[in-house]
Design a protein around this motif. Structure first.
Motif, mmCIF file in Angstrom:
data_model
loop_
_atom_site.group_PDB
_atom_site.id
_atom_site.type_symbol
_atom_site.label_atom_id
_atom_site.label_comp_id
_atom_site.label_asym_id
_atom_site.label_seq_id
_atom_site.Cartn_x
_atom_site.Cartn_y
_atom_site.Cartn_z
ATOM 1 N N ARG A 115 2.308 -2.194 -8.912
ATOM 2 C CA ARG A 115 1.558 -2.760 -8.030
ATOM 3 C C ARG A 115 0.138 -2.817 -8.469
ATOM 4 O O ARG A 115 -0.560 -2.027 -8.957
ATOM 5 C CB ARG A 115 1.562 -1.745 -6.780
ATOM 6 N N ALA A 116 -0.614 -4.011 -8.280
ATOM 7 C CA ALA A 116 -1.987 -4.118 -8.791
ATOM 8 C C ALA A 116 -2.864 -3.183 -7.994
ATOM 9 O O ALA A 116 -2.521 -2.517 -7.001
ATOM 10 C CB ALA A 116 -2.325 -5.607 -8.465
ATOM 11 N N PHE A 117 -3.947 -2.924 -8.760
ATOM 12 C CA PHE A 117 -5.087 -1.992 -8.147
ATOM 13 C C PHE A 117 -6.464 -2.826 -8.563
ATOM 14 O O PHE A 117 -6.460 -3.280 -9.710
ATOM 15 C CB PHE A 117 -4.856 -0.407 -8.608
ATOM 16 N N LYS A 140 -7.927 1.462 -5.799
ATOM 17 C CA LYS A 140 -7.097 1.211 -4.421
ATOM 18 C C LYS A 140 -5.927 0.332 -5.089
ATOM 19 O O LYS A 140 -5.916 -0.558 -5.619
ATOM 20 C CB LYS A 140 -8.336 0.313 -3.807
ATOM 21 N N VAL A 141 -4.737 0.954 -4.879
ATOM 22 C CA VAL A 141 -3.354 0.455 -5.267
ATOM 23 C C VAL A 141 -2.762 -0.559 -4.014
ATOM 24 O O VAL A 141 -2.968 0.260 -2.892
ATOM 25 C CB VAL A 141 -2.406 1.547 -5.641
ATOM 26 N N VAL A 142 -2.590 -1.718 -4.275
ATOM 27 C CA VAL A 142 -2.120 -2.336 -3.262
ATOM 28 C C VAL A 142 -0.675 -1.926 -2.615
ATOM 29 O O VAL A 142 0.000 -1.241 -3.119
ATOM 30 C CB VAL A 142 -1.819 -3.966 -3.695
ATOM 31 N N GLY A 143 -0.717 -2.222 -1.179
ATOM 32 C CA GLY A 143 0.607 -1.820 -0.744
ATOM 33 C C GLY A 143 1.693 -2.821 -0.793
ATOM 34 O O GLY A 143 1.436 -3.969 -1.319
ATOM 35 N N SER A 144 2.910 -2.292 -0.691
ATOM 36 C CA SER A 144 3.902 -3.264 -1.132
ATOM 37 C C SER A 144 3.997 -4.479 -0.111
ATOM 38 O O SER A 144 4.006 -4.683 0.914
ATOM 39 C CB SER A 144 5.419 -2.445 -0.832
ATOM 40 N N GLY A 145 4.168 -5.415 -0.789
ATOM 41 C CA GLY A 145 4.156 -6.954 -0.339
ATOM 42 C C GLY A 145 2.870 -7.479 -0.098
ATOM 43 O O GLY A 145 2.774 -8.806 0.305
ATOM 44 N N SER A 149 -6.056 -4.930 -1.521
ATOM 45 C CA SER A 149 -5.803 -3.549 -1.682
ATOM 46 C C SER A 149 -6.176 -2.482 -0.686
ATOM 47 O O SER A 149 -6.209 -1.423 -0.793
ATOM 48 C CB SER A 149 -6.556 -3.144 -3.114
ATOM 49 N N ASN A 150 -6.889 -2.944 0.433
ATOM 50 C CA ASN A 150 -7.233 -2.096 1.434
ATOM 51 C C ASN A 150 -6.108 -1.240 1.751
ATOM 52 O O ASN A 150 -5.113 -1.787 2.073
ATOM 53 C CB ASN A 150 -8.007 -2.931 2.664
ATOM 54 N N THR A 151 -6.616 0.038 2.004
ATOM 55 C CA THR A 151 -5.436 1.273 2.793
ATOM 56 C C THR A 151 -5.084 0.763 4.103
ATOM 57 O O THR A 151 -3.806 1.304 4.327
ATOM 58 C CB THR A 151 -6.272 2.478 2.664
ATOM 59 N N SER A 152 -5.729 0.099 4.710
ATOM 60 C CA SER A 152 -5.085 -0.341 6.087
ATOM 61 C C SER A 152 -4.021 -1.264 6.082
ATOM 62 O O SER A 152 -3.095 -1.350 6.908
ATOM 63 C CB SER A 152 -6.249 -0.936 6.917
ATOM 64 N N ARG A 153 -3.693 -1.716 4.743
ATOM 65 C CA ARG A 153 -2.559 -2.509 4.251
ATOM 66 C C ARG A 153 -1.628 -1.931 3.596
ATOM 67 O O ARG A 153 -1.057 -2.287 2.527
ATOM 68 C CB ARG A 153 -2.834 -3.886 3.676
ATOM 69 N N LYS A 154 -1.372 -0.572 3.947
ATOM 70 C CA LYS A 154 -0.212 0.178 3.202
ATOM 71 C C LYS A 154 -0.668 0.525 1.443
ATOM 72 O O LYS A 154 -0.005 0.830 1.042
ATOM 73 C CB LYS A 154 0.908 -0.349 3.290
#
Length: 247
Positions: A115-117, A140-145, A149-154
């Motif tokens: 996962r990109a960060f 900040k590691v991106v959420g799946s899918g 990279s915001n944490t509000s998006r898993k």
């Protein structure tokens, strides 16, 4: 209504582009138009379309050129394939409406667990001082899918050293990478302060590509502290707060 310079991604990009030391770290960027979208898509194959005044990763589209004239557009965790550049631009225009947007070269970011960060670097100075220091670093590691990279998006938060050690760049020197990151963030703050002379804090959004090159995504004049509050170790959050309160 025009977006004030302190919130305007295009204005801040132009300020930074004039600095010789920062220009190599800036993804190619242009105001979004039919011609700029065509030129950027043809040149880079993947582009990011983002609002000039957007915040918290909202309203961002990632566009990829596929074989046979197809384009893939991603918004949040949804993807759609469209036939041809004209249909793709028409789709984006309908979604965007009257807002001002930029189109930017997409950077193939380094990854943690595939996962990109990217990074948020906090840079501060004391009032009436020209000496900037880095007081906070978080990955900040991106959420799946997702692309953003915001944490509000898993998404997931990691300390910089841990992220580098677990990343696709783990064979590179973490010390050298951090020095490069800090150097670019500090140079970014100094350049932006020529235009915002009263500023005493920035949140610099930085990406590392798959070779470890440092890229500037944005310089935020009003950085949220939520990334650091959410970390289990509150040392950096306390440092940032203490430095700001000790003006």
């Amino acid at each position: 209504m025009a977006v004030p310079a302190r919130f305007n991604k295009w204005s801040k990009y132009k300020f930074m582009r004039k600095a010789a030391g920062l220009a190599p770290h800036l993804p190619a960027t242009s105001p979004l138009s039919v011609s700029s979208f065509r030129e950027m898509a043809e040149r880079y194959g993947k582009v990011v379309v983002k609002p000039v005044g957007g915040m918290q990763g909202q309203g961002i589209f990632h566009v990829s050129c596929l074989p046979d004239g197809l384009y893939e557009v991603q918004h949040e965790n949804r993807k759609i394939k469209l036939a041809g550049r004209r249909k793709t631009y028409a789709f984006l225009s309908k979604k965007i409406g009257s807002q001002s947007y930029i189109v930017q070269q997409s950077i193939e970011r380094a990854t943690v667990g595939e996962r990109a960060f990217d990074l948020r670097i906090i840079v501060q100075r004391k009032k009436n001082s020209s000496r900037w220091i880095v007081t906070g670093r978080v990955a900040k590691v991106v959420g799946s899918g997702y692309f953003v990279s915001n944490t509000s998006r898993k998404g997931k938060l990691l300390l910089l050293d841990e992220a580098l050690g677990r990343s696709s760049l783990h064979r590179l020197s973490r010390r050298v990478l951090q020095e490069r990151i800090d150097g670019v963030a500090l140079a970014c703050a100094k350049t932006l302060t020529e235009h915002f002379p009263k500023q005493v804090i920035y949140g610099i959004d930085i990406g590392l590509d798959r070779r470890g090159n440092v890229w500037i995504f944005e310089g935020n004049l009003y950085p949220a502290m939520s990334h650091f509050v959410k970390l289990k170790d509150k040392t950096m959050y306390r440092r940032i707060k203490a430095y700001g309160e000790g003006q």
